[in-house]
Design a protein around this motif. Structure first.
Motif, mmCIF file in Angstrom:
data_model
loop_
_atom_site.group_PDB
_atom_site.id
_atom_site.type_symbol
_atom_site.label_atom_id
_atom_site.label_comp_id
_atom_site.label_asym_id
_atom_site.label_seq_id
_atom_site.Cartn_x
_atom_site.Cartn_y
_atom_site.Cartn_z
ATOM 1 N N GLN A 96 -30.573 -50.172 23.510
ATOM 2 C CA GLN A 96 -30.505 -48.775 23.896
ATOM 3 C C GLN A 96 -29.192 -48.468 24.610
ATOM 4 N N LYS A 152 -28.494 -42.509 27.297
ATOM 5 C CA LYS A 152 -28.922 -41.185 26.846
ATOM 6 C C LYS A 152 -29.340 -41.136 25.385
ATOM 7 N N LYS A 153 -29.559 -42.293 24.783
ATOM 8 C CA LYS A 153 -30.003 -42.365 23.395
ATOM 9 C C LYS A 153 -31.391 -42.992 23.324
ATOM 10 N N PRO A 154 -32.122 -42.746 22.242
ATOM 11 C CA PRO A 154 -33.416 -43.430 22.104
ATOM 12 C C PRO A 154 -33.223 -44.910 21.809
ATOM 13 N N PRO A 155 -34.254 -45.717 22.051
ATOM 14 C CA PRO A 155 -34.174 -47.133 21.693
ATOM 15 C C PRO A 155 -33.945 -47.295 20.193
ATOM 16 N N LEU A 210 -28.654 -51.574 27.270
ATOM 17 C CA LEU A 210 -29.941 -51.993 27.814
ATOM 18 C C LEU A 210 -30.753 -52.581 26.661
ATOM 19 N N ARG A 250 -30.124 -55.255 31.440
ATOM 20 C CA ARG A 250 -28.854 -54.522 31.348
ATOM 21 C C ARG A 250 -27.761 -55.544 31.062
#
Lengths: 114, 112
Positions: free
Chosen positions: A37, A40-43, A88, A110
């Motif tokens: 991920q 600010k983006k989806p997985p 992440l 992370r």
């Protein structure tokens, strides 16, 4: 209990290093997932293991190598990563109770690649 | 590939206000999940929906599975500062194997 654990919480590595991420669940779920991920983006799905066998590889570069030693444990081996691999990394497991499918995530690792 | 669109993309609201967000798909899905994610943490499951038309609550949260099975909405009543985060919808995609498709996310910011 719906807990998925991941270690380490944070990881910094150089491009020549070899490291591993670990994921564990003791809920008896037989499907486990790795996601990447960005902020600010989806997985973004990377791999799926079902009954300890790799069932989905979403065209992930070979510098990422998954392993499922048993039904509770999932590893992601990292080698020769690039700075753009910093993200992440999330592990998840899937509970299929009758018709009710639910996916639970771990807290993530992370990763920073220097 | 399959896509889920979430709206709004982001929203600022005052503490105490009610919030509504939705998730739409061009295809039919039979399992819809709603997650909340705090910065640097993994997504936390809020509500799972399995039956078209189903309305399910979890505290101040209420979600509905659209009757067409192509959409879902999430409502948060009386928002509080800790509601801040990104809300993702997800659907289970079944085609030989099982994987989840995620929406684009709705970022919620609450003004005290």
């Amino acid at each position: 209990d719906t807990e998925v654990t991941q270690t380490p919480k944070h990881l910094v590595m150089g491009m020549t290093n070899k490291k591993s991420l670990k994921c564990e669940q003791h809920m008896g779920h037989r499907a486990m997932y790795w996601y990447k991920q960005k902020a600010k983006k989806p997985p973004e799905l990377m791999f799926v293991y079902s009954y300890e066998k790799l069932s989905i590889n979403e065209s992930v570069p070979s510098r990422f190598s998954p392993e499922c030693p048993n039904s509770s444990l999932l590893n992601l081996h990292l080698h020769a990563l690039q700075p753009e691999d910093s993200a992440l990394y999330l592990c998840a497991s899937r509970d299929r109770g009758g018709i009710q499918d639910t996916q639970y995530f771990g807290p993530g690792t992370r990763l920073t690649v220097l | 590939g399959q896509q889920l669109n979430q709206s709004p993309q982001s929203m600022f609201i005052q503490e105490g206000e009610d919030v509504s967000m939705n998730c739409t798909s061009s295809s039919i899905f039979n399992t819809w999940l709603w997650y909340k994610q705090d910065p640097g943490e993994g997504p936390v499951l809020l509500i799972a929906l399995y039956k078209a038309g189903e309305l399910t609550s979890n505290g101040r949260l209420t979600a509905q599975f659209g009757i067409t099975r192509k959409d879902s909405f999430l409502n948060i009543s009386a928002s509080i500062p800790s509601d801040v985060g990104i809300y993702f919808c997800a659907v289970l995609w079944v085609s030989g194997t099982y994987k989840y498709i995620f929406g684009t996310g709705t970022r919620l910011k609450v003004l005290a």
